[in-house]
Motif scaffolding. Structure first.
Motif, short mmCIF file in Angstrom:
data_model
loop_
_atom_site.label_atom_id
_atom_site.label_comp_id
_atom_site.label_asym_id
_atom_site.label_seq_id
_atom_site.Cartn_x
_atom_site.Cartn_y
_atom_site.Cartn_z
N MET A 211 0.84 -1.20 0.00
CA MET A 211 0.00 0.00 0.00
C MET A 211 0.87 1.25 0.00
O MET A 211 0.71 2.13 0.83
N TRP A 212 1.81 1.32 -0.91
CA TRP A 212 2.74 2.44 -1.01
C TRP A 212 3.45 2.63 0.33
O TRP A 212 3.62 1.70 1.10
N SER A 213 3.84 3.83 0.60
CA SER A 213 4.60 4.08 1.84
C SER A 213 3.85 5.01 2.78
O SER A 213 4.44 5.57 3.68
N MET A 214 2.55 5.16 2.56
CA MET A 214 1.89 6.27 3.25
C MET A 214 0.60 5.93 3.96
O MET A 214 0.12 6.68 4.78
N PHE A 215 -0.02 4.80 3.66
CA PHE A 215 -1.36 4.57 4.16
C PHE A 215 -1.49 3.39 5.11
O PHE A 215 -2.57 2.90 5.31
N SER A 216 -0.37 2.91 5.66
CA SER A 216 -0.57 1.75 6.49
C SER A 216 0.63 1.40 7.32
O SER A 216 1.76 1.69 6.95
N GLU A 217 0.35 0.74 8.43
CA GLU A 217 1.37 -0.02 9.12
C GLU A 217 1.38 -1.42 8.51
O GLU A 217 0.45 -1.81 7.81
N ARG A 218 2.43 -2.17 8.75
CA ARG A 218 2.52 -3.54 8.27
C ARG A 218 2.51 -4.48 9.46
O ARG A 218 3.39 -4.42 10.31
N PHE A 219 1.52 -5.32 9.55
CA PHE A 219 1.42 -6.29 10.63
C PHE A 219 1.84 -7.66 10.08
O PHE A 219 1.06 -8.61 10.08
N ASP A 220 3.08 -7.72 9.59
CA ASP A 220 3.56 -8.95 8.96
C ASP A 220 4.96 -9.28 9.47
O ASP A 220 5.43 -8.70 10.45
N LEU A 221 5.61 -10.19 8.79
CA LEU A 221 6.86 -10.74 9.30
C LEU A 221 8.01 -9.76 9.32
O LEU A 221 9.05 -10.03 9.96
N ARG A 222 7.88 -8.64 8.64
CA ARG A 222 8.97 -7.65 8.68
C ARG A 222 9.05 -6.97 10.04
O ARG A 222 10.02 -6.28 10.33
N GLN A 223 8.02 -7.09 10.86
CA GLN A 223 7.97 -6.40 12.13
C GLN A 223 8.66 -7.19 13.24
O GLN A 223 8.38 -8.38 13.42
N PRO A 224 9.52 -6.57 14.01
CA PRO A 224 10.06 -7.26 15.18
C PRO A 224 8.96 -7.78 16.11
O PRO A 224 9.13 -8.83 16.74
N ALA A 225 7.85 -7.09 16.17
CA ALA A 225 6.76 -7.50 17.06
C ALA A 225 6.05 -8.76 16.59
O ALA A 225 5.26 -9.34 17.34
N SER A 226 6.31 -9.22 15.36
CA SER A 226 5.58 -10.38 14.84
C SER A 226 5.80 -11.62 15.70
O SER A 226 4.96 -12.52 15.74
N GLU A 227 6.91 -11.69 16.41
CA GLU A 227 7.16 -12.79 17.34
C GLU A 227 6.04 -12.93 18.36
O GLU A 227 5.73 -14.04 18.82
N PHE A 228 5.41 -11.81 18.69
CA PHE A 228 4.41 -11.79 19.75
C PHE A 228 2.98 -11.73 19.23
O PHE A 228 2.03 -11.67 20.01
N TYR A 229 2.82 -11.74 17.90
CA TYR A 229 1.47 -11.67 17.34
C TYR A 229 0.58 -12.83 17.78
O TYR A 229 -0.63 -12.62 17.98
N PRO A 230 1.07 -14.07 17.93
CA PRO A 230 0.15 -15.12 18.40
C PRO A 230 -0.48 -14.79 19.75
O PRO A 230 -1.68 -15.02 19.95
N LEU A 231 0.30 -14.24 20.68
CA LEU A 231 -0.26 -13.84 21.97
C LEU A 231 -1.25 -12.71 21.81
O LEU A 231 -2.33 -12.71 22.42
N TRP A 232 -0.88 -11.75 20.99
CA TRP A 232 -1.73 -10.56 20.79
C TRP A 232 -3.03 -10.93 20.09
O TRP A 232 -4.11 -10.48 20.49
#
Length: 981
Positions: free
Chosen positions: A471-492
């Motif tokens: 979605m270009w570089s302006m309209f979103s956060e990415r909730f995918d594997l590029r995020q350091p926080a993705s390790e904790f997504y199952p808990l979240w």
């Protein structure tokens, strides 16, 4: 009837249909099969419940090979449906005017199914000169600026005469001309073979308006061929989409996969239709006749007053011609009738047939109904299976979520939200997004669709670390594997799933319904990030400190009901006339929201709706008439509307004002009806009518929002301290109907424990709830079980933890991997997948601090921090006592806690307090805390933001790039072990 035990079983591991879902931007059909399967498997492994997918424009690839509608796209779509279905995930095709699959290659701009607009040319005509000859025609190839929405226009070739109207000008200024309503002359019948001979009868300055309709020429991309936007008001548009999907898209193999997925959907995105011409009016070949049939008069003489200009969305409508003051009301009624007609046609000619087609093919219709276009916001609610709002365009404001909560609650629709889009890419801590979700839950949004997910893999020439943008570089956060926080997504995801599971049970209990009609709802408010000096304000500052966090709600501006703990929704009064809406037991929609009272505050009220209010009020409905209420019109221009006298006229030119006045006179005379001249008196007036909030506060509280569901003998209560940046810890007492045992649900474990802080007062259960800024809480009250009164827990500090072993896993770009695929079609598909290199940094410090202040870490690091410590306990807790770990602050980072090598436990990013009672032991206890950051600091160091334009500056007419700053990351504490009992 469900029991607490039934719910506790599901809360331990919430079923997949209650987990957050994802909006997934594919790089057209470029992704290899390996990538598609990898991404879906990863999303499922991280705990997400479904994927909504669409083709985003990918640079440097062959659109004819990979665009929407190509063999590659059809092949990829089948894989997405197959893989999600195999995992029990929902799957949604994405529709909408900016996405190719809502539009079709089988038409052109002149086709009856294509989107249409009404355009015009104006001539000055004087007595003595007159005019005789051919009517001026539209230059369809003229180069015109057409607003800020994406999309490419291909000019139509045909235009069709609609009307010729002459009007005398009273005055003319910079903002447009004022014309005399009484002097209007409809010359349409005098036009012969597109020629007109006419001369004014007086010496005034006359204007001749010549109206033509033609195709907008709007197309959508990416696509293997040219896809034209279809009409949303003529039935031809829906028929063309249905025919194309039936005959081309829904192959036997795809139908088979859809049949296997009970949660297959079509998602209709916001209606970003554009007009090109000077008229700015949406049109269709049926509009004039439909207007005559539905409204009872001709639209032609009024067309000059309907011409307009907009900036991006209908909310920013400015009319080009205005009447004199004595005719302002009449013209306002005509304008209402025009947009009411468009809304009628949108419902009848698009939503109904499209939904029926989808149902026949095993899919549901989820939709961001109406907004973006001059359609009434709430009336289409009954026509779709799910109603969706979003965080971006409404700035995550509670009042905005209440706008669509009305039809969702009235008709029992799943209320969802596209969540997480901002102008701030990779910049913000996870807490920011948790607060958006928390706000939505308070309004009854119980399906989160995160905006969003993108494969890290994309086209070789354009994809760089941390991955394909989507979605270009302006309209979103990415909730995918590029995020350091993705390790904790199952808990979240399990935690959010527990909220969404429990808050979908039973029926909503909403105290007050506010009758509100708006054809131009401000869905641009979420992009207004500038202060009084025109300076750019960061999104996170506005969200956290402005508007609702500064006691400024947009649409119902008096905060008395909110402060009292009362809940309320908005909806168009015509929805009360729907056959599925009833009045009984003193409330509206007894088996739904059960509104105890309705508020009338806008100046316009439909006569039929008023008659129904009178009928119901005679049966016991409580009605409050509020004069002098002020509401937002357009935040961008700081424009508001004040309604001096409620229900003083009908909205349209229907000649029923006298009937409305007589009805309102009878209504005001009834004992269950009150009228006030100041919205500040709303709560006291409603109390005077006998209204008692179902989750009413004992004392007013300016920090807490609640949402209540009734599930037989059970009550499920959600509470939220929404002042997450500006507030303080607060304690609120909430009174609930009936007496029952109170369970507090730990959404991070699924466990339920007796809530301490309960008393009985006048047959009601009173909960004492203490909430830190930004903290949420979830309760179930079982009225089939006796109440146990108790005092709030007395927490005391057993020990503090000051010595730590600290290491940080620093993320940066690794070597990209090239993926190749040859499907035997005569070409090879190649993708680049950036990888992440992780470097372990051990800090020499034993004291907690933000990473930029830690030796050996510094301001350029993003990733995951790990903190190890040891603490001592004299004895294990017993007798119901608890041990809690208070992390103090993680700088908003998502993470986990492990005690003595047990299972990982998640925590609230605003108030990271973890119940570790079952994991501790007497003597030594080992503690490991892991906390993730955003990618902000690493991307600053890499120069990532230096080339990305800031779209919010565009709203200020400025050019510039994203501005961010080094942000604090990691665990900063203070960390304490607390005990109760």
């Amino acid at each position: 009837m469900s029991t607490v035990d039934d719910h506790l079983r599901n809360l331990q591991d919430p079923p997949i249909e209650f987990r957050p879902e994802l909006r997934w931007w594919l790089a057209e059909g470029l992704h290899t099969d390996e990538t598609l399967r990898f991404e879906i498997d990863a999303a499922h492994r991280l705990g997400f419940g479904g994927m909504e997918f669409l083709a985003m424009d990918e640079a440097a690839i062959d659109h004819s090979r990979y665009g929407w509608g190509s063999e590659e796209w059809v092949h990829d779509s089948a894989i997405v449906v197959e893989e999600t279905t195999a995992r029990g995930m929902s799957v949604s095709f994405t529709s909408g005017t900016n996405w190719s699959n809502a539009n079709v290659p089988t038409i052109d701009a002149d086709h009856p199914a294509a989107a249409k607009e009404l355009n015009f040319i104006v001539e000055s005509v004087r007595r003595g000169a007159g005019r005789d000859g051919a009517l001026p025609r539209i230059d369809l190839d003229e180069d015109r600026a057409v607003g800020m929405l994406p999309g490419h226009r291909i000019a139509p070739r045909q235009q069709h005469f609609v009307a010729a109207v002459a009007a005398p000008v009273v005055s003319e200024g910079a903002s447009g001309a004022v014309i005399d309503v009484d002097g209007i002359v409809d010359l349409t019948a005098s036009v012969v073979d597109d020629t007109l001979a006419w001369e004014p009868a007086d010496d005034r300055d006359w204007r001749l308006f010549v109206f033509w309709w033609h195709g907008t020429g709007q197309t959508a991309s990416p696509s293997a061929s040219v896809n034209y936007t279809v009409s949303y008001v003529d039935r031809d548009g829906a028929d063309a989409v249905i025919e194309y999907w039936r005959d081309i898209v829904l192959t036997p193999a795809l139908r088979e996969q859809i049949d296997r997925n009970p949660r297959a959907q079509m998602y209709m995105d916001s209606l970003e239709l554009t007009t090109w011409g000077a008229g700015g009016m949406f049109w269709g070949h049926s509009v004039a006749e439909e207007f005559r049939t539905r409204r009872g008069y001709e639209i032609r003489p009024w067309l000059p007053f309907l011409t307009r200009q907009i900036m991006m969305m209908a909310a920013a409508t400015t009319y080009l011609y205005e009447p004199t003051a004595e005719h302002a009301t009449t013209v306002a009624k005509v304008r209402h009738d025009y947009v009411q007609t468009l809304t009628d046609l949108y419902i009848e000619n698009m939503l109904r047939p499209f939904a029926q087609f989808l149902h026949e093919n095993g899919m549901l219709l989820r939709s961001e109904i109406s907004y973006g276009l001059p359609f009434e916001l709430t009336r289409p609610g009954p026509e779709v299976d799910g109603i969706e709002t979003e965080s971006l365009e409404f700035g995550s404001q509670i009042d905005a979520y209440r706008l669509l909560a009305g039809p969702a609650h009235l008709f029992g629709k799943q209320y969802s939200s596209e969540t997480g889009a901002t102008t701030r890419n990779h910049m913000l801590d996870h807490r920011f997004y948790d607060q958006i979700i928390a706000t939505q839950l308070a309004a009854g949004v119980t399906k989160t669709v995160l905006h969003g997910w993108a494969s890290t893999a994309g086209a070789e020439d354009t994809t760089q670390w941390p991955g394909h943008e989507g979605m270009w570089s302006m309209f979103s956060e990415r909730f995918d594997l590029r995020q350091p926080a993705s390790e904790f997504y199952p808990l979240w995801n399990r935690a959010i799933g527990r909220f969404q599971y429990l808050l979908r049970q039973g029926r909503p209990r909403i105290d007050v319904g506010i009758l509100r009609t708006d054809h131009f709802v401000d869905n641009l408010s979420g992009m207004v990030f500038h202060d009084g000096n025109g300076e750019r304000v960061p999104d996170e500052d506005a969200y956290g400190q402005w508007w609702m966090r500064n006691r400024e709600n947009h649409w119902w501006q008096d905060l008395g009901m909110q402060d009292a703990g009362w809940s309320y929704d908005f909806f168009d009064p015509s929805l009360l006339l729907h056959e599925d809406v009833t009045f009984g037991d003193g409330v509206v929609q007894p088996d739904g929201p059960g509104y105890q009272a309705l508020i009338v505050y806008q100046e316009a009220l439909d006569a039929a709706a008023a008659a129904l209010l009178l009928d119901w009020a005679q049966q016991g409905l409580r009605v409050l008439i509020v004069n002098g209420a002020r509401e937002l019109k357009l935040l961008l221009t700081r424009d508001y509307t004040t309604h001096d006298r409620a229900a003083s006229q009908t909205p349209g030119l229907d000649g029923r004002d006298d009937e409305l006045e007589a009805t309102m006179r009878q209504l005001r005379a009834l004992p269950g009806v009150a009228a006030i001249d100041d919205p500040v008196k709303t709560v006291s007036a409603l109390r005077g009518l006998g209204v008692v909030g179902r989750a009413e506060f004992v004392d007013d509280n300016q920090s807490v929002l609640t949402y209540l569901r009734e599930d037989g003998d059970l009550l499920h209560l959600y509470a939220y301290n929404f002042l997450y940046e500006t507030g303080e810890p607060t304690t609120v007492e909430v009174m609930l109907p009936g007496e029952g045992f109170v369970h507090r649900i730990d959404v991070w474990s699924g466990d339920a424990a007796p809530h301490h802080g309960v008393r009985i007062a006048d047959g009601r259960t009173v909960l004492s709830v203490r909430l830190a800024p930004g903290e949420t809480a979830l309760f179930t009250v079982d009225r089939s079980t006796p109440t146990v009164e108790s005092a709030p827990d007395d927490l005391w500090e057993a020990t503090s933890i000051d010595e730590w072993s600290i290491s940080v896993e620093s993320w940066d770009a690794g070597e990209p991997v090239v993926l190749r695929e040859d499907r035997g079609l005569g070409y090879e598909t190649r993708e680049a997948r950036p990888t992440t290199a992780v470097t372990l940094i051990r800090s020499a410090s034993t004291a907690l601090a933000s990473w930029q202040d830690l030796p050996d870490v510094g301001p350029e690091v993003s990733g995951v921090g790990e903190y190890f410590a040891v603490f001592e306990l004299n004895a294990r807790p017993d007798g119901g006592a608890r041990v809690l770990l208070d992390l103090g602050s993680t700088n908003g980072g998502l993470g986990s806690v492990v005690v003595n090598g047990g299972e990982a436990r998640g925590f609230d990013t605003s108030h990271p307090l973890v119940d570790i009672t079952d994991a501790v032991r007497a003597g030594r206890n080992d503690l490991t805390v892991r906390v993730a950051s955003s990618l902000n600091n690493r991307l600053i160091a890499r120069g990532y933001y230096e080339t990305f334009h800031d779209i919010a500056l565009g709203f200020l007419g400025q050019e510039g790039y994203h501005a961010t700053r080094v942000r604090p990351h990691g665990l900063v504490g203070p960390v304490r072990v607390l005990r109760t009992g």
